[in-house]
Write a protein that holds these residues in place. Structure first.
Motif, PDB file in Angstrom:
ATOM      1  N   TYR A 176       0.833  -1.202   0.000  1.00 44.12           N
ATOM      2  CA  TYR A 176       0.000   0.000   0.000  1.00 44.12           C
ATOM      3  C   TYR A 176       0.868   1.252   0.000  1.00 44.12           C
ATOM      4  O   TYR A 176       1.749   1.383   0.851  1.00 44.12           O
ATOM      5  CB  TYR A 176      -0.875   0.064   1.267  1.00 44.12           C
ATOM      6  N   GLY A 177       0.577   2.150  -0.918  1.00 42.38           N
ATOM      7  CA  GLY A 177       1.063   3.507  -0.730  1.00 42.38           C
ATOM      8  C   GLY A 177       0.311   4.058   0.471  1.00 42.38           C
ATOM      9  O   GLY A 177      -0.870   3.780   0.645  1.00 42.38           O
ATOM     10  N   MET A 178       0.985   4.812   1.319  1.00 39.79           N
ATOM     11  CA  MET A 178       0.321   5.321   2.525  1.00 39.79           C
ATOM     12  C   MET A 178       0.610   6.802   2.735  1.00 39.79           C
ATOM     13  O   MET A 178       1.740   7.260   2.586  1.00 39.79           O
ATOM     14  CB  MET A 178       0.792   4.541   3.769  1.00 39.79           C
ATOM     15  N   ILE A 179      -0.440   7.527   3.084  1.00 35.67           N
ATOM     16  CA  ILE A 179      -0.302   8.895   3.629  1.00 35.67           C
ATOM     17  C   ILE A 179      -1.122   8.899   4.910  1.00 35.67           C
ATOM     18  O   ILE A 179      -2.341   8.733   4.864  1.00 35.67           O
ATOM     19  CB  ILE A 179      -0.896   9.971   2.696  1.00 35.67           C
ATOM     20  N   ILE A 180      -0.457   9.054   6.033  1.00 36.27           N
ATOM     21  CA  ILE A 180      -1.157   9.062   7.315  1.00 36.27           C
ATOM     22  C   ILE A 180      -0.921  10.419   7.990  1.00 36.27           C
ATOM     23  O   ILE A 180       0.211  10.741   8.369  1.00 36.27           O
ATOM     24  CB  ILE A 180      -0.661   7.905   8.225  1.00 36.27           C
ATOM     25  N   PRO A 181      -1.978  11.216   8.136  1.00 36.83           N
ATOM     26  CA  PRO A 181      -1.833  12.493   8.841  1.00 36.83           C
ATOM     27  C   PRO A 181      -1.954  12.302  10.349  1.00 36.83           C
ATOM     28  O   PRO A 181      -2.566  11.329  10.814  1.00 36.83           O
ATOM     29  CB  PRO A 181      -3.017  13.315   8.309  1.00 36.83           C
ATOM     30  N   SER A 182      -1.375  13.231  11.090  1.00 36.31           N
ATOM     31  CA  SER A 182      -1.454  13.135  12.556  1.00 36.31           C
ATOM     32  C   SER A 182      -2.899  13.329  13.031  1.00 36.31           C
ATOM     33  O   SER A 182      -3.290  12.821  14.075  1.00 36.31           O
ATOM     34  CB  SER A 182      -0.528  14.160  13.210  1.00 36.31           C
ATOM     35  N   GLU A 183      -3.678  14.091  12.286  1.00 36.50           N
ATOM     36  CA  GLU A 183      -5.107  14.269  12.573  1.00 36.50           C
ATOM     37  C   GLU A 183      -5.825  14.362  11.242  1.00 36.50           C
ATOM     38  O   GLU A 183      -5.257  14.885  10.275  1.00 36.50           O
ATOM     39  CB  GLU A 183      -5.363  15.584  13.317  1.00 36.50           C
ATOM     40  N   ASN A 184      -7.063  13.901  11.196  1.00 37.83           N
ATOM     41  CA  ASN A 184      -7.805  14.037   9.936  1.00 37.83           C
ATOM     42  C   ASN A 184      -9.023  14.939  10.078  1.00 37.83           C
ATOM     43  O   ASN A 184      -9.707  15.205   9.101  1.00 37.83           O
ATOM     44  CB  ASN A 184      -8.201  12.677   9.374  1.00 37.83           C
ATOM     45  N   MET A 185      -9.293  15.393  11.302  1.00 38.10           N
ATOM     46  CA  MET A 185     -10.328  16.413  11.520  1.00 38.10           C
ATOM     47  C   MET A 185      -9.718  17.430  12.482  1.00 38.10           C
ATOM     48  O   MET A 185      -9.596  17.170  13.680  1.00 38.10           O
ATOM     49  CB  MET A 185     -11.594  15.780  12.105  1.00 38.10           C
ATOM     50  N   VAL A 186      -9.317  18.557  11.934  1.00 38.01           N
ATOM     51  CA  VAL A 186      -8.552  19.532  12.720  1.00 38.01           C
ATOM     52  C   VAL A 186      -9.476  20.681  13.100  1.00 38.01           C
ATOM     53  O   VAL A 186     -10.072  21.319  12.230  1.00 38.01           O
ATOM     54  CB  VAL A 186      -7.350  20.047  11.896  1.00 38.01           C
ATOM     55  N   THR A 187      -9.603  20.933  14.392  1.00 33.15           N
ATOM     56  CA  THR A 187     -10.533  21.967  14.835  1.00 33.15           C
ATOM     57  C   THR A 187      -9.950  23.372  14.683  1.00 33.15           C
ATOM     58  O   THR A 187     -10.682  24.314  14.473  1.00 33.15           O
ATOM     59  CB  THR A 187     -10.932  21.754  16.307  1.00 33.15           C
ATOM     60  N   GLY A 188      -8.643  23.490  14.803  1.00 34.08           N
ATOM     61  CA  GLY A 188      -8.015  24.785  14.539  1.00 34.08           C
ATOM     62  C   GLY A 188      -7.596  25.538  15.781  1.00 34.08           C
ATOM     63  O   GLY A 188      -6.524  26.112  15.819  1.00 34.08           O
ATOM     64  N   ASN A 189      -8.428  25.544  16.792  1.00 35.09           N
ATOM     65  CA  ASN A 189      -8.082  26.327  17.979  1.00 35.09           C
ATOM     66  C   ASN A 189      -7.056  25.623  18.857  1.00 35.09           C
ATOM     67  O   ASN A 189      -6.510  26.227  19.773  1.00 35.09           O
ATOM     68  CB  ASN A 189      -9.341  26.670  18.769  1.00 35.09           C
TER      69      ASN A 189
END
Lengths: 104, 251
Positions: B21-34
């Motif tokens: 698998y090619g993989m891209i894993i973000p540290s968060e996938n729903m970022v609230t911003g504050n």
């Protein structure tokens, strides 16, 4: 470290719960541009805007009237917490640090 | 006893490798911003259930697309060891609300065991600041899974649906391999459970319900309509349309 403490102070003063409204703000020129949208993407109209500094002092008030609401650039020393209340529990906030509040 | 153990060991050695698998894993996938607007992203070419990495060459292209505009982030990638092999990391500050689609085009990976090259067009979606606008964005990749379900904000047990596309057209009855990024070290009851295979319908639409939370990779594999040279011979190229989707725990 100072910035972290300031953000913590801004967060501590946060309203209890955001619901169904999303607030975002950025700086353009000498103004803060505030965008407030409901979850369906529609702009919140007639919502109350309050801009507080890092000491929880109210600096500016405004009312939303379209896609964007512009207020003067304030709070560069402490950062700001921008609270938008559209009524019926639809409120949200956005925090800007001093680094965010630089005239563009 | 020793002979049996040796035999079992040889059998294990001969076991076919599981899905790549090619993989891209973000540290968060729903970022609230504050609580912060910067995320970390980890790129790799791996066997996600077994957490076994393969060597990844510097990608041909790594981009982020937001509101129809694509920004090249290839130059921001930093080499890193991911699952014991060469991969890459980067950091990205989300500038505005809405869905941000991160996409990776690697260079073809030569897999001698399959006598073929592997080229996985890989993507993942990150929602910024409570705004999901653009969650169904299609990037126009050579081959791509276009989400029909939001590729974030899914509970474990929800279904994820997507359309498999190749050269912009839906691919009827495409095979889709599904694999969990097994950071919890779960044991599979059978080898067949490591990579599950499902098929799309006549419209190229597939459906999968994730049984537990975490990252799940969906890879629709097809054969390229071109070959690449290796040692003076033309070799086939496996194209992958890969999407990584996170399912959330009910707490």
């Amino acid at each position: 470290m100072k910035v972290i403490a300031m953000i913590a102070a801004l967060l501590a003063a946060t309203p209890a719960l955001a619901h169904g409204l999303n607030v975002f703000a950025s700086v353009e020129g000498e103004q803060i541009v505030i965008e407030a949208r409901f979850a369906n993407g529609r702009a919140a109209l007639g919502a109350k805007v309050q801009v507080f500094d890092g000491n929880d002092i109210l600096l500016v008030t405004a009312t939303t009237s379209g896609e964007e609401t512009r207020v003067p650039l304030v709070g560069q020393d402490t950062g700001v917490r921008i609270v938008v209340d559209a009524g019926d529990g639809h409120s949200d906030y956005w925090i800007m640090t001093p680094a965010d509040l630089v005239a563009q | 006893m020793f002979r049996n153990a040796l035999f079992a060991s040889l059998l294990c050695t001969a076991t076919a490798a599981h899905a790549h698998y090619g993989m891209i894993i973000p540290s968060e996938n729903m970022v609230t911003g504050n609580e912060g607007r910067e995320i970390a992203l980890t790129l790799s070419f791996s066997h996600p259930f077994e957490e076994a990495g393969m060597e990844m060459a510097p990608p041909a292209r790594f981009t982020v697309t937001h509101d129809g505009a694509t920004t090249d982030l290839t130059g921001t990638l930093t080499p890193a060891t991911v699952m014991g092999a060469d991969g890459f990391t980067t950091r990205y500050t989300l500038p505005r609300p809405g869905s941000h689609v991160f996409a990776l085009e690697p260079v073809p990976y030569w897999e001698p065991a399959e006598d073929a090259f592997i080229l996985h067009y890989t993507k993942t979606y990150v929602s910024a600041f409570g705004d999901d606008e653009g969650w169904d964005a299609e990037l126009g990749l050579k081959t791509e899974i276009v989400p029909l379900s939001k590729p974030f904000a899914l509970w474990a047990g929800n279904v994820f649906q997507g359309i498999v596309k190749r050269d912009g057209a839906a691919l009827p009855y495409a095979e889709v391999e599904v694999e969990h990024y097994n950071t919890e070290g779960r044991a599979a009851p059978d080898e067949l459970m490591i990579t599950q295979t499902i098929k799309a319908d006549a419209n190229g639409v597939f459906t999968y319900a994730a049984p537990f939370a975490g990252w799940w990779g969906f890879a629709a594999l097809t054969e390229a309509d071109y070959t690449l040279p290796m040692d003076g011979q033309d070799k086939g190229v496996e194209l992958g349309a890969v999407i990584w989707v996170h399912f959330e725990d009910v707490k």
